[in-house]
Design a protein around this motif. Structure first.
Motif, mmCIF file in Angstrom:
data_model
loop_
_atom_site.group_PDB
_atom_site.id
_atom_site.type_symbol
_atom_site.label_atom_id
_atom_site.label_comp_id
_atom_site.label_asym_id
_atom_site.label_seq_id
_atom_site.Cartn_x
_atom_site.Cartn_y
_atom_site.Cartn_z
ATOM 1 N N LYS A 196 13.644 -4.208 23.890
ATOM 2 C CA LYS A 196 13.198 -3.706 25.188
ATOM 3 C C LYS A 196 14.325 -2.934 25.879
ATOM 4 O O LYS A 196 14.116 -1.837 26.407
ATOM 5 N N THR B 67 6.012 -5.368 16.271
ATOM 6 C CA THR B 67 7.065 -6.370 16.093
ATOM 7 C C THR B 67 6.512 -7.583 15.360
ATOM 8 O O THR B 67 5.303 -7.738 15.238
ATOM 9 N N LEU C 266 9.906 -11.120 28.983
ATOM 10 C CA LEU C 266 9.836 -9.671 28.755
ATOM 11 C C LEU C 266 9.178 -8.908 29.892
ATOM 12 O O LEU C 266 9.174 -7.692 29.890
ATOM 13 N N MET D 120 5.106 -1.164 23.150
ATOM 14 C CA MET D 120 5.644 -2.215 22.294
ATOM 15 C C MET D 120 4.594 -3.315 22.177
ATOM 16 O O MET D 120 4.016 -3.734 23.179
ATOM 17 N N LEU E 237 13.478 -9.418 20.881
ATOM 18 C CA LEU E 237 12.547 -8.576 21.640
ATOM 19 C C LEU E 237 13.220 -8.016 22.894
ATOM 20 O O LEU E 237 13.036 -6.853 23.244
ATOM 21 N N SER E 238 13.991 -8.870 23.560
ATOM 22 C CA SER E 238 14.689 -8.401 24.762
ATOM 23 C C SER E 238 15.614 -7.244 24.426
ATOM 24 O O SER E 238 15.726 -6.278 25.182
ATOM 25 N N GLU F 126 5.211 0.455 28.182
ATOM 26 C CA GLU F 126 4.113 -0.509 28.089
ATOM 27 C C GLU F 126 4.530 -1.586 27.100
ATOM 28 O O GLU F 126 4.905 -1.291 25.964
ATOM 29 N N ILE F 127 4.506 -2.854 27.569
ATOM 30 C CA ILE F 127 4.696 -3.960 26.626
ATOM 31 C C ILE F 127 3.384 -4.711 26.588
ATOM 32 O O ILE F 127 2.981 -5.341 27.567
ATOM 33 N N VAL G 262 5.829 -8.511 30.531
ATOM 34 C CA VAL G 262 4.857 -7.663 29.850
ATOM 35 C C VAL G 262 4.076 -6.845 30.874
ATOM 36 O O VAL G 262 3.999 -7.214 32.056
ATOM 37 N N THR G 263 3.534 -5.724 30.423
ATOM 38 C CA THR G 263 2.814 -4.865 31.364
ATOM 39 C C THR G 263 1.305 -4.935 31.175
ATOM 40 O O THR G 263 0.559 -4.453 32.012
ATOM 41 N N HIS H 140 13.346 0.902 26.351
ATOM 42 C CA HIS H 140 12.723 1.039 27.673
ATOM 43 C C HIS H 140 11.240 1.365 27.569
ATOM 44 O O HIS H 140 10.800 2.416 28.028
ATOM 45 N N PRO H 141 10.473 0.499 26.935
ATOM 46 C CA PRO H 141 9.059 0.825 26.736
ATOM 47 C C PRO H 141 8.309 0.962 28.061
ATOM 48 O O PRO H 141 8.613 0.258 29.031
#
Lengths: 477, 373
Positions: free
Chosen positions: A210, A192, A241, A105, A206-207, A217-218, A243-244, A214-215
């Motif tokens: 998510k 997005t 979020l 994402m 966005l939440s 990778e964000i 993020v990853t 279930h991404p």
């Protein structure tokens, strides 16, 4: 290139140290001040800078810097270690889902480069892993954002799922994932809309995406030119979020890119990719350790070497040694070399990766026109095969013919032949492993050795291509 | 304190109360809320801001939008200076380092920060000053005088042709909001009775032409465009010709975003400018550099290089509705004599206001001018 001015400044600070046999506490203070201001000027967040300088100073005083044999090197090492520590030790790969599809994402502020990066990432996955990605167009707000992603998709031949602008993005994602399931896509990239991290309504959207997708990778996409605000943005998105990873875009500009440091220090999330140009292939893996060396003016030799290796084919390498001592650098090699250089990216980019070049004042304002290369190539291509192999044939009359054929003035042809002569001399020297005349050019110490490795590698490749060509000629005859 | 300031202060208090409420509510809802970062209260007023109630005149709405946008900028700046003085123990080297950092942290710009710090140091050392209040005053007056010193003559109004079509060229790096700003400006001028034409000269980025066409549709304004990857100078030529033939008042030319260090792309801009000037001698009347307010010190480099190559006449500062600050604008105005003409404050078509330097400085400085008085 990014961090260049930071390099300048640090080297300045250190050259002041270098001029003395010993450093006094005042000198150290001065150096620390330079480091601090360099980082601040580079838009590194000021709290990050403060901690950084403090650590470096503590370590510098704690260590035997003042009595050491080579104090400058020790400080350089401490700074380097600290930079690497903040930016992480090694490159971090994309998270992958154990079972397809892996869902990625893209999130970020407006105009950070999410859509472009989504396209670049899709192409990268396609080229490097033979993946079959699907992109989902989730920006229903900005005019023509969907058109943009669709066009990007066409360019790189990757399917795009879209439902127009009248559908809730969450619903678009839901149907897009269904489609990916049906088509067995192994990667799904969700684009997005850009939004402020303080916009609750859009952040909530966005939440919800998510929660649905279930991404794995964000990716937070951040403009490398961002100032002190980078920290607010990163914190805002990260808190909401988790993020990853981070993608830094527009690093091909002249920004110092201090945002990279701040974001790492504040969120602890790895920077996974960097965008370095407008072409769809301009997305590179972020190597924190290399970036740290680049900050310190050691050049980005590893990237250069890697690029060199990637561009050339390694087969028949053992045959090369036979050719090495031959004095046979001709115009065919010249063109070959230019082609390879062009494949590697713009001349400026490559020059700047060579240690010592980044802050070489002579090169600072040298804007190498990509067209120059094309012109030179045109000149060579206007020569007969005999002339290309034996430059001595080129008398004035032939030169005039070549000028006419290539559409360049005679002076330029002459200049090019002269340059070729110099290059030939240099190549001969280098193929014998003699770098004497070039030491200053390539820098000393580790960086210098690395650059020799890169140059050697290049020389080898040129020879190899030549051999191929000769073989082909023989066959044709 | 001026009426203006008082009104703003009142507003600020209201917002704070609102923010407080929201925070409490939030806390009640989720007891397990994590430790609050110090930034949080600073951001929350923005979250809770509601649309301006019962605004009748357009102007009032504009001022209101403006204040809302700058609220964050001002508060952060004031807070930083306050923070600087809370740790005040005396004037030493660390104090000047802190001062420099504070100014840089507010995105005022490195050179400007050092300049102010040096000037303050000179004065304090000359007077052997050690009183916190006096020093605070000194810093503030330095900032104000720095702004007014070089910045009084610049005009922040847009220049129109006295006769025939005016041409405005929009330039800037990628993703700053050029197309959006054009969409907003076209709407604004159309409302004021001008006959506006848009030229879609971003032939490079995917979907850019469609983006401008969409704005044209929303604003009811025609768009001149060409095929993708075609020469932008050709499109600008067509647009200018059409404007002359059909008596348009204003042509807004969108260009592809380009990083300022890409020499050939900068040359392309210059070519477009030449084509315009050849067709209409005094055009383009304005070359507007669009800057993203979230950009850090690189904004200075952008302004410098774009000014050198394309003779920029003014700035549009976008995305000021975020947590972005205005500091770098002061430095740009101070060093390059380029003033901001419009500010972008949101994503809606009317989220664009003319820049008022006085309001901007008032807004930025009033937060900490008061206690000093």
């Amino acid at each position: 290139m990014a961090f260049e001015s930071l390099t300048d400044r640090l080297q300045n600070a250190f050259s002041k140290l270098r001029k003395k046999g010993k450093i006094s506490e005042t000198d150290l203070r001065g150096a620390m001040r330079e480091i601090r201001l360099a980082l601040l000027e580079a838009d590194v967040n000021f709290t990050v800078v403060k901690n950084f300088v403090k650590t470096v100073r503590d370590k510098a005083i704690g260590a035997d810097v003042l009595k050491g044999l080579n104090p400058t090197q020790q400080i350089v090492k401490i700074v380097n270690d600290e930079l690497v520590k903040i930016m992480g030790d090694q490159a971090v790969d994309l998270n992958k889902s154990p079972k397809i599809p892996t869902i990625i994402m893209m999130v970020g502020l407006q105009g950070a480069g999410k859509t472009t990066t989504a396209g670049k990432l899709a192409l990268k996955l396609k080229n490097e892993q033979k993946a079959r990605p699907l992109m989902i167009a989730g920006d229903v707000y900005r005019p023509a954002a969907i058109d943009q992603l669709v066009q990007v998709g066409q360019q790189i031949d990757v399917p795009v799922f879209q439902l127009g602008t009248d559908v809730d993005p969450v619903e678009i994602v839901r149907q897009g994932l269904q489609k990916a399931d049906e088509e067995n896509n192994d990667y799904v990239i969700i684009d997005t809309a850009g939004r402020l991290q303080i916009d609750e309504k859009l952040m909530d959207e966005l939440s919800r995406i998510k929660a649905l997708a279930h991404p794995n990778e964000i990716l937070l996409v951040v403009d490398a030119m961002t100032g002190q605000n980078a920290v607010n943005t990163a914190e805002g998105f990260n808190n909401q979020l988790d993020v990853t990873g981070v993608v830094l875009t527009k690093l091909d500009g002249d920004t110092r890119g201090g945002a990279a440091l701040s974001i790492r220090a504040v969120t602890g999330k790895p920077i996974k990719f960097i965008g370095q140009g407008e072409k769809m292939t301009d997305l590179d893996v972020f190597h924190p350790d290399r970036m740290a060396s680049r900050i310190l003016g050691m050049g980005d030799m590893l990237t250069l070497i890697e690029k060199t290796q990637k561009e050339y084919d390694e087969k028949q390498a053992q045959d090369v040694t036979k050719k090495i001592r031959e004095n046979s650098f001709d115009f065919n090699d010249f063109v070959d070399q230019m082609d390879q250089m062009q494949n590697m990216g713009s001349m400026e980019d490559i020059m700047k990766m060579i240690p010592g070049m980044a802050n070489n004042p002579a090169l600072k304002n040298a804007n190498i026109d990509p067209k120059d290369m094309a012109h030179m190539k045109a000149i060579v291509l206007s020569m007969t095969p005999a002339e290309r192999e034996d430059p001595n044939l080129l008398n004035p009359s032939r030169r005039r013919r070549i000028a006419g054929g290539s559409g360049r003035p005679v002076v330029e042809v002459n200049r090019m032949i002269k340059q070729f002569g110099q290059m030939k001399k240099m190549m001969n020297q280098m193929s014998k492993g003699n770098f004497n005349g070039m030491d200053g050019l390539l820098g000393k110490g580790v960086g210098g050795r690395l650059s020799k490795m890169a140059m050697n590698s290049m020389v080898r490749k040129v020879k190899k291509n030549k051999k191929k060509r000769m073989k082909k000629n023989r066959r044709n005859k | 304190m001026s009426i203006f300031g008082r009104r703003k202060k009142k507003k600020l208090e209201e917002q704070e109360a609102l923010a407080q409420q929201a925070l409490e509510q939030k806390a009640n809802e989720e007891k397990t809320i994590e430790k609050k970062t110090p930034e949080e209260p600073e951001i929350s007023p923005a979250d809770t801001q509601v649309n301006p109630q019962n605004v009748t005149s357009e102007e009032a709405a504009e001022i209101d939008r403006y204040n809302r946008g700058l609220e964050k900028s001002r508060r952060t700046f004031g807070q930083k200076l306050t923070a600087l003085f809370t740790n005040f123990s005396g004037v030493d080297d660390d104090f000047y380092d802190d001062l420099e950092e504070t100014l840089i942290g507010a995105d005022v710009g490195f050179e400007t920060a050092v300049q102010i710090s040096d000037e303050v140091r000179e004065e304090i050392e000359a007077k052997h000053e050690n009183d916190q209040k006096v020093i605070s005053n000194l810093i503030v007056s330095k900032l104000v005088s720095l702004y007014t010193r070089n910045g009084t003559k610049e005009d922040n109004h847009l220049v129109f042709a006295t006769e025939g079509p005016s041409v405005f060229l929009f330039v800037g790096v990628n993703g700053v909001g050029k197309t959006t700003s054009i969409g907003k400006l076209a709407n604004r001028f159309k409302k004021r009775g001008k006959k506006v034409l848009l030229a879609a000269c971003d032939t490079f980025r995917a979907g850019a032409i469609e983006q401008l066409q969409e704005w044209g549709k929303r604003d009811g304004v025609p768009v001149v465009s060409g095929p993708e990857k075609s020469d932008p100078a050709a499109i600008v030529f067509d647009a200018v010709k059409k404007a002359k033939a059909e008596n348009y008042d204003l042509v807004l030319v969108d260009t592809a975003g380009r990083l300022q260090n890409k020499v050939n792309l900068m040359k392309e801009l210059d070519k477009m400018r030449r084509v315009i000037t050849r067709e209409i001698p005094h055009a383009p009347q304005e070359i507007l550099l669009v800057l993203d307010a979230t950009t850090g010190q690189n904004a200075m480099s952008q302004a410098k290089i774009f000014k050198e190559t394309t003779n920029v006449t003014g700035i549009i500062l976008t995305k000021l509705d975020g947590t972005a600050k205005g500091g770098i604008v002061l430095a740009i105005r101070n060093q390059l004599h380029l003033s901001v003409k419009y500010v972008g404050l949101g994503e809606q078509v009317d989220d664009l206001s003319p820049f008022s330097p006085k309001d901007f400085v008032d807004g930025l400085f009033s937060g900490f001018l008061e206690p000093a008085k």
